[in-house]
Design a protein around this motif. Structure first.
Motif, mmCIF file in Angstrom:
data_model
loop_
_atom_site.group_PDB
_atom_site.id
_atom_site.type_symbol
_atom_site.label_atom_id
_atom_site.label_comp_id
_atom_site.label_asym_id
_atom_site.label_seq_id
_atom_site.Cartn_x
_atom_site.Cartn_y
_atom_site.Cartn_z
ATOM 1 N N SER A 35 -4.863 8.126 2.274
ATOM 2 C CA SER A 35 -4.814 6.905 3.075
ATOM 3 C C SER A 35 -5.603 5.787 2.406
ATOM 4 O O SER A 35 -5.204 4.616 2.457
ATOM 5 C CB SER A 35 -5.354 7.168 4.486
ATOM 6 O OG SER A 35 -6.645 7.742 4.444
ATOM 7 N N ARG A 38 -3.460 4.344 -0.024
ATOM 8 C CA ARG A 38 -2.222 3.845 0.592
ATOM 9 C C ARG A 38 -0.975 4.483 -0.033
ATOM 10 O O ARG A 38 -0.023 3.801 -0.410
ATOM 11 C CB ARG A 38 -2.161 2.319 0.487
ATOM 12 C CG ARG A 38 -3.333 1.628 1.155
ATOM 13 C CD ARG A 38 -3.325 0.141 0.892
ATOM 14 N NE ARG A 38 -4.534 -0.477 1.423
ATOM 15 C CZ ARG A 38 -4.900 -1.738 1.183
ATOM 16 N NH1 ARG A 38 -4.124 -2.507 0.428
ATOM 17 N NH2 ARG A 38 -6.007 -2.227 1.685
ATOM 18 N N ASP A 40 1.960 5.692 0.539
ATOM 19 C CA ASP A 40 3.015 5.817 1.532
ATOM 20 C C ASP A 40 4.272 6.496 0.989
ATOM 21 O O ASP A 40 5.280 6.594 1.692
ATOM 22 C CB ASP A 40 3.355 4.461 2.150
ATOM 23 C CG ASP A 40 3.727 3.411 1.123
ATOM 24 O OD1 ASP A 40 3.897 3.761 -0.064
ATOM 25 O OD2 ASP A 40 3.848 2.227 1.503
ATOM 26 N N GLY A 75 -6.437 8.322 8.847
ATOM 27 C CA GLY A 75 -5.625 7.150 8.547
ATOM 28 C C GLY A 75 -4.180 7.423 8.206
ATOM 29 O O GLY A 75 -3.506 6.568 7.636
ATOM 30 N N TRP A 76 -3.685 8.594 8.559
ATOM 31 C CA TRP A 76 -2.292 8.947 8.271
ATOM 32 C C TRP A 76 -1.379 8.545 9.433
ATOM 33 O O TRP A 76 -1.800 8.482 10.585
ATOM 34 C CB TRP A 76 -2.153 10.455 8.054
ATOM 35 C CG TRP A 76 -2.661 10.945 6.740
ATOM 36 C CD1 TRP A 76 -3.909 10.770 6.219
ATOM 37 C CD2 TRP A 76 -1.943 11.737 5.792
ATOM 38 N NE1 TRP A 76 -4.016 11.403 5.000
ATOM 39 C CE2 TRP A 76 -2.829 12.002 4.709
ATOM 40 C CE3 TRP A 76 -0.658 12.248 5.741
ATOM 41 C CZ2 TRP A 76 -2.441 12.750 3.604
ATOM 42 C CZ3 TRP A 76 -0.268 13.010 4.637
ATOM 43 C CH2 TRP A 76 -1.160 13.251 3.577
ATOM 44 N N ASN A 77 -0.123 8.322 9.109
ATOM 45 C CA ASN A 77 0.927 8.198 10.105
ATOM 46 C C ASN A 77 1.334 9.607 10.516
ATOM 47 O O ASN A 77 1.649 10.441 9.667
ATOM 48 C CB ASN A 77 2.119 7.441 9.511
ATOM 49 C CG ASN A 77 3.324 7.429 10.420
ATOM 50 O OD1 ASN A 77 3.195 7.176 11.613
ATOM 51 N ND2 ASN A 77 4.499 7.705 9.854
ATOM 52 N N SER A 171 0.903 3.721 4.644
ATOM 53 C CA SER A 171 0.023 4.888 4.705
ATOM 54 C C SER A 171 0.849 6.147 4.534
ATOM 55 O O SER A 171 2.066 6.138 4.749
ATOM 56 C CB SER A 171 -0.731 4.929 6.048
ATOM 57 O OG SER A 171 0.169 5.078 7.118
#
Length: 669
Positions: A35, A38, A40, A75-77, A171
């Protein structure tokens, strides 16, 4: 300047984990990095079947909720796939939220039980104590209730989750799927604690499996265990074939797609081959200079990946900060406190050094990524992971095995190596084990050099073998923090250095031969002087740069000779070095005795091994080497023992050498 070795792409990384395995600290210990950076394009998929090998993962809790909290906090989705489509009508009826509350209250041990029992048990235990809940499922039979699908077994729900994951930006994403252990095994293993150990299914189990997944086989056909294959023009086969074609074939393979940048010749390291003319430097300092030379090389410099776990200054690598920078995704958003210094801490988006923090496991992961880039990205990279030697093979040996198994190429540099070289910081730093552990990795080359010229020869030849010749090997090389004058390389020494043994002192007509390596080679040289000056004994001294190579070569020669008795025998390098010498040999090491003992079976001479078995205490180097009986005086005394010196002369020698013959064995102290 464009420093990209490979153009950026839309490549995605998928990692598939089990809920039980997330208890391993390596699984979740570094998820904040993803995270923070970033990433993603990274997706974790965690299969939550709620069950370990022996029982529930969280029998008294909720592993899905626990994992959601951990990943959201990092901080992850987070995407959860808990319930299959046939649960949707039930939740649509749940206008008061009582069903949602009930399934949250039911611990995982109970949901494992629901999957293992028939539907009546679930009806009574999950729904039965509330009339409103019970009415929600009154239209479902017990069989329908039991077969309500968990989210991870619903292709539509899984597809929707994966689709949402790849569309998310900003993320990393974790998809947490609820499933059933042993799904499809029915009463023969589904959700049972024995599921993982169920190796064979009887006819009834196979019939249940057939019916569960609608496989078009008759009862008689199932009994004959046929291999069911859909027709060639079926949707299933067409799908599988198209994807196998896209993946390049039917068998997985590690293709060597990398290029071969030119490796510098040995004379590029001339300053290390010529010696230091009395100036005392450590082999760690020499290694850092070699690394800097490689980083500056116009051909291979951009492919070198220095890796360090927050110990760069300890290892004297801070000079590289200013020149090459420490990689950081956002660059450096602050002014470092040491900005006024020449060697300040410089982070940069184009930094070449990977300083991963206090995490050897993290560094090994980066080592594997860089070391396998030739296959995964078509770009040849050479990682140099530098660390305290005690914190490598012993601490993250499982990751080193993964590096070996994935055919990573690169150098592991075990600094401040040996059990007696780093005094004053406790037993945690005293490494007497790593070269023994190195024996267990089949494609690892392991070296314990003493001098800068040995180090230069090993690293240059390693680059040749891994980059030019593209061999699937990697290196473990130990270096020390002890300062001493670095001699010039003797003529013709390179071959012996690489094969594990070369002579550094003597004329070839000795009374006794002394083997030394790493920091203890200099003790062997000092012992040679003692033997000559005090006892009139002539000794040759050999640098044993790699007992592993000596062992491998001797074992290979022995095997070949056994299989080819009608051909001239092969002579191992060890036998070639010893020639006709039949006197005693003393091998002294800063590692446990099993390391030099690895070649004992191929030595016909009297062979005395000295090593650092035991704990020892964090005293100075001189005291530690005396304690472990690997210093010059103990090597000299062992040589006298090997020469069958009479008892009275041995007793006098012990007194003259100040050896305490009443001391306990250091291995038991």
């Amino acid at each position: 300047e464009d420093r990209n070795l490979k153009e950026p792409s839309d490549q995605r990384i998928w990692a598939f984990l089990g809920d039980g395995e997330t208890d391993e600290p390596e699984s979740l210990g570094a998820i904040t990095m993803a995270s923070r950076e970033r990433l993603d394009n990274l997706t974790f998929v965690i299969n939550c079947n709620l069950q370990r090998l022996d029982g529930p993962v969280r029998g008294n809790g909720k592993i899905i909720q626990e994992l959601e909290a951990a990943f959201r906090g990092a901080g992850w989705n987070v995407i959860k796939v808990v319930w299959g489509s046939d649960w949707d009508p039930l939740f649509e009826k749940d206008v008061k939220g009582i069903l949602a509350k009930r399934v949250l209250e039911a611990v995982d041990g109970r949901f494992q039980k629901y999957a293992a029992e028939d539907g009546s048990y679930m009806r009574k235990d999950l729904f039965g104590d509330n009339p409103e809940l019970l009415s929600m499922v009154e239209h479902l039979s017990d069989e329908q209730l039991k077969n309500l699908t968990r989210g991870g077994h619903d292709p539509r729900k899984v597809y929707a989750a994966f689709d949402a994951a790849v569309k998310h930006t900003g993320s990393p994403t974790v998809v947490i799927c609820q499933t059933i252990k042993g799904y499809g095994l029915g009463s023969f293993g589904e959700a049972l604690n024995i599921a993982h150990n169920q190796k064979k299914l009887n006819d009834q189990a196979l019939l249940e499996f057939r019916s569960r997944f609608n496989i078009p086989l008759s009862d008689d056909e199932v009994a004959n265990l046929p291999f069911y294959k859909p027709e060639k023009d079926s949707d299933e086969v067409s799908y599988l074939m198209s994807h196998r074609e896209a993946l390049g074939g039917f068998l997985p393979a590690r293709a060597d797609l990398g290029d071969s940048p030119k490796v510098p010749a040995l004379d590029a390291f001339s300053e290390f081959l010529e010696g230091t003319e009395g100036r005392e430097v450590s082999s760690t300092m020499a290694y850092v200079r070699i690394l800097a030379t490689l980083l500056h090389d116009e051909n291979i410099g951009s492919r070198i990946v220095p890796l360090v776990p927050d110990e760069a200054r300890t290892l004297g690598m801070e000079a590289l900060f200013r020149q090459f920078g420490i990689y950081s995704h956002p660059g450096q958003l602050y002014e470092p406190v040491d900005k006024a210094n020449l060697l300040y801490y410089r982070e940069a988006t184009d930094g070449q050094i990977l300083e991963e923090g206090i995490t050897e496991a993290g560094c090994l992961s980066s080592f594997i990524a860089a070391g396998t880039a030739y296959a995964n990205h078509g770009v040849t990279m050479v990682p140099f992971f530098s660390y305290y030697s005690m914190f490598g093979l012993q601490r993250v040996g499982d990751f080193v095995w993964a590096a070996a198994d994935s055919r990573a190429r690169g150098f592991l540099i075990g600094a401040t190596s040996g059990r007696t070289t780093l005094a004053g910081e406790g037993l945690q730093h005293q490494d007497g084990n790593s070269h023994l552990i190195a024996m267990t990795f089949p494609n690892m080359m392991a070296y314990d050099p003493t001098y800068a010229y040995e180090l230069a020869v090993i690293i240059q030849d390693g680059l040749r073998r891994m980059v030019t010749d593209r061999e699937d090997i990697f290196y473990y090389v130990t270096v020390m923090n002890e300062n001493y004058a670095q001699p010039p390389m003797p003529e013709g020494a390179a071959d012996g250095i690489l094969k594990g043994l070369h002579r550094v002192a003597g004329e070839g007509n000795p009374d006794v031969v002394l083997f030394g390596s790493g920091s203890i080679l200099r003790e062997a040289l000092a012992a040679r002087d003692i033997l000559s000056e005090s006892f009139g004994v002539n000794a040759d001294v050999w640098s044993a740069t790699s007992y592993k190579e000596l062992h491998r070569d001797a074992s290979s020669a022995e095997r070949w000779n056994a299989l080819h008795p009608d051909e001239p025998p092969r002579i191992s390098h060890l036998a070639h070095c010893l020639g006709a010498f039949n006197g005693p040999i003393v091998a002294a090491s800063d590692y446990v005795k099993a390391v030099p003992g690895a070649i004992a079976r191929w030595i016909q001479n009297p062979y005395i091994v000295l090593g650092t078995d035991g704990f020892g205490r964090s005293d100075g180097r001189e005291a530690l080497r005396d304690f472990f009986e690997v210093d010059a005086k103990h090597i000299a005394y062992s040589a006298l023992v090997g020469l069958n010196t009479p008892p009275d002369a041995l007793q006098k020698a012990a007194t003259d050498l100040n050896i305490d013959i009443s001391a306990e064995d250091p291995e038991t102290r």
